[in-house]
Design a protein around this motif. Structure first.
Motif, PDB file in Angstrom:
ATOM      1  N   TYR A  15       1.089  -1.369  -0.136  1.00  0.00           N
ATOM      2  CA  TYR A  15      -0.028   0.338  -0.233  1.00  0.00           C
ATOM      3  C   TYR A  15       0.817   1.664   0.017  1.00  0.00           C
ATOM      4  O   TYR A  15       1.458   1.383   1.326  1.00  0.00           O
ATOM      5  CB  TYR A  15      -0.783   0.181   0.811  1.00  0.00           C
ATOM      6  CG  TYR A  15      -2.259   1.107   1.421  1.00  0.00           C
ATOM      7  CD1 TYR A  15      -2.587   0.888   0.243  1.00  0.00           C
ATOM      8  CD2 TYR A  15      -1.575   2.163   2.487  1.00  0.00           C
ATOM      9  CE1 TYR A  15      -3.785   2.184   0.036  1.00  0.00           C
ATOM     10  CE2 TYR A  15      -2.883   3.007   2.070  1.00  0.00           C
ATOM     11  CZ  TYR A  15      -3.200   3.391   1.313  1.00  0.00           C
ATOM     12  OH  TYR A  15      -4.185   4.088   1.442  1.00  0.00           O
ATOM     13  N   SER A  16       1.040   2.368  -0.770  1.00  0.00           N
ATOM     14  CA  SER A  16       0.708   3.752  -0.642  1.00  0.00           C
ATOM     15  C   SER A  16       0.056   4.375   0.000  1.00  0.00           C
ATOM     16  O   SER A  16      -0.842   5.236  -0.996  1.00  0.00           O
ATOM     17  CB  SER A  16       1.836   3.729  -2.675  1.00  0.00           C
ATOM     18  OG  SER A  16       1.697   5.070  -2.371  1.00  0.00           O
ATOM     19  N   TYR A  17       0.129   5.088   0.406  1.00  0.00           N
ATOM     20  CA  TYR A  17      -0.451   6.146   1.450  1.00  0.00           C
ATOM     21  C   TYR A  17      -0.657   7.047   0.649  1.00  0.00           C
ATOM     22  O   TYR A  17      -1.291   7.980   1.277  1.00  0.00           O
ATOM     23  CB  TYR A  17      -0.153   6.117   2.471  1.00  0.00           C
ATOM     24  CG  TYR A  17      -0.861   7.335   3.241  1.00  0.00           C
ATOM     25  CD1 TYR A  17      -1.717   6.370   3.999  1.00  0.00           C
ATOM     26  CD2 TYR A  17      -0.459   8.469   4.084  1.00  0.00           C
ATOM     27  CE1 TYR A  17      -2.613   7.829   5.164  1.00  0.00           C
ATOM     28  CE2 TYR A  17      -1.609   9.379   4.740  1.00  0.00           C
ATOM     29  CZ  TYR A  17      -2.561   8.935   5.644  1.00  0.00           C
ATOM     30  OH  TYR A  17      -3.207   9.647   5.722  1.00  0.00           O
ATOM     31  N   LYS A  18       0.850   7.405   0.125  1.00  0.00           N
ATOM     32  CA  LYS A  18       0.796   8.654  -0.690  1.00  0.00           C
ATOM     33  C   LYS A  18      -0.218   8.461  -1.924  1.00  0.00           C
ATOM     34  O   LYS A  18      -0.871   9.901  -1.891  1.00  0.00           O
ATOM     35  CB  LYS A  18       2.570   9.015  -1.027  1.00  0.00           C
ATOM     36  CG  LYS A  18       2.074   9.723  -1.799  1.00  0.00           C
ATOM     37  CD  LYS A  18       4.183  10.316  -2.160  1.00  0.00           C
ATOM     38  CE  LYS A  18       3.774  11.661  -4.047  1.00  0.00           C
ATOM     39  NZ  LYS A  18       5.066  11.650  -4.192  1.00  0.00           N
ATOM     40  N   ASP A  19      -0.247   8.251  -2.471  1.00  0.00           N
ATOM     41  CA  ASP A  19      -0.862   7.253  -3.837  1.00  0.00           C
ATOM     42  C   ASP A  19      -2.426   7.107  -3.369  1.00  0.00           C
ATOM     43  O   ASP A  19      -3.556   6.527  -4.340  1.00  0.00           O
ATOM     44  CB  ASP A  19       0.066   6.478  -5.016  1.00  0.00           C
ATOM     45  CG  ASP A  19       1.218   6.972  -5.565  1.00  0.00           C
ATOM     46  OD1 ASP A  19       1.017   8.289  -5.461  1.00  0.00           O
ATOM     47  OD2 ASP A  19       2.303   6.676  -5.600  1.00  0.00           O
ATOM     48  N   LYS A  20      -2.596   6.967  -1.969  1.00  0.00           N
ATOM     49  CA  LYS A  20      -3.537   5.754  -1.626  1.00  0.00           C
ATOM     50  C   LYS A  20      -4.009   4.401  -2.918  1.00  0.00           C
ATOM     51  O   LYS A  20      -5.175   4.515  -3.243  1.00  0.00           O
ATOM     52  CB  LYS A  20      -4.960   6.505  -1.521  1.00  0.00           C
ATOM     53  CG  LYS A  20      -4.286   8.406  -1.383  1.00  0.00           C
ATOM     54  CD  LYS A  20      -4.541   7.868  -0.017  1.00  0.00           C
ATOM     55  CE  LYS A  20      -5.022   9.565   1.152  1.00  0.00           C
ATOM     56  NZ  LYS A  20      -3.535   9.207   2.415  1.00  0.00           N
ATOM     57  N   ASN A  21      -3.107   3.802  -3.017  1.00  0.00           N
ATOM     58  CA  ASN A  21      -3.873   2.109  -3.692  1.00  0.00           C
ATOM     59  C   ASN A  21      -2.313   1.255  -3.452  1.00  0.00           C
ATOM     60  O   ASN A  21      -1.641   1.623  -2.701  1.00  0.00           O
ATOM     61  CB  ASN A  21      -3.128   2.940  -5.419  1.00  0.00           C
ATOM     62  CG  ASN A  21      -1.854   2.797  -6.096  1.00  0.00           C
ATOM     63  OD1 ASN A  21      -1.108   3.246  -5.267  1.00  0.00           O
ATOM     64  ND2 ASN A  21      -1.938   3.633  -7.277  1.00  0.00           N
ATOM     65  N   TRP A  22      -2.980   0.462  -4.088  1.00  0.00           N
ATOM     66  CA  TRP A  22      -2.021  -1.184  -3.614  1.00  0.00           C
ATOM     67  C   TRP A  22      -1.631  -1.394  -5.182  1.00  0.00           C
ATOM     68  O   TRP A  22      -2.878  -1.158  -5.965  1.00  0.00           O
ATOM     69  CB  TRP A  22      -3.168  -1.902  -3.280  1.00  0.00           C
ATOM     70  CG  TRP A  22      -3.819  -1.849  -2.253  1.00  0.00           C
ATOM     71  CD1 TRP A  22      -4.883  -0.807  -1.635  1.00  0.00           C
ATOM     72  CD2 TRP A  22      -3.676  -2.637  -0.814  1.00  0.00           C
ATOM     73  NE1 TRP A  22      -4.745  -1.215  -0.286  1.00  0.00           N
ATOM     74  CE2 TRP A  22      -4.422  -1.565   0.816  1.00  0.00           C
ATOM     75  CE3 TRP A  22      -2.086  -3.183  -0.433  1.00  0.00           C
ATOM     76  CZ2 TRP A  22      -5.166  -2.141   1.245  1.00  0.00           C
ATOM     77  CZ3 TRP A  22      -1.837  -3.174   0.432  1.00  0.00           C
ATOM     78  CH2 TRP A  22      -3.684  -2.687   2.034  1.00  0.00           C
ATOM     79  N   SER A  23      -0.629  -2.220  -4.528  1.00  0.00           N
ATOM     80  CA  SER A  23       0.788  -2.711  -5.996  1.00  0.00           C
ATOM     81  C   SER A  23       0.268  -4.064  -5.595  1.00  0.00           C
ATOM     82  O   SER A  23       0.491  -4.246  -4.742  1.00  0.00           O
ATOM     83  CB  SER A  23       2.439  -2.475  -6.087  1.00  0.00           C
ATOM     84  OG  SER A  23       2.069  -0.713  -5.710  1.00  0.00           O
TER      85      SER A  23
END
Length: 91
Positions: A15-23
């Motif tokens: 999870y990228s908190y900055k981008d608000k998405n999951w890789s």
């Protein structure tokens, strides 16, 4: 291409908190099917026409982290059944 053994199969969600998405990355067949239904996934490897490894991005809302429900006691089951009976009668 190869099929992955049970010991080699994994799904990784970062999870990228900055981008608000999951890789996401997966080579677990069950997870691949679900991921392909949710979003456009890049197929990294195939076995014939079947994807055996994928990666992609999911939005924050695709993933839910929740507490697992414990096994209901008999009293809880009876209380839930009573609530359901009353809800049906009130319609």
């Amino acid at each position: 291409m190869k099929n992955y053994s049970i010991d080699e199969q994994e799904s990784v969600f970062v999870y990228s908190y900055k981008d608000k998405n999951w890789s996401v990355y997966s080579n677990v067949p069950k997870h691949i099917r679900r991921l392909m239904e949710l979003a456009d996934m890049e197929v990294l490897e195939r076995d014939g026409d079947r994807p055996i490894a994928v990666k992609g991005t999911l939005s924050e809302k695709h993933i839910a982290i929740r507490k697992l429900r414990e096994e209901m006691t008999e009293e809880q089951k009876q209380a839930a059944a009573e609530r359901m009976r009353k809800a049906r009668e009130s319609k």
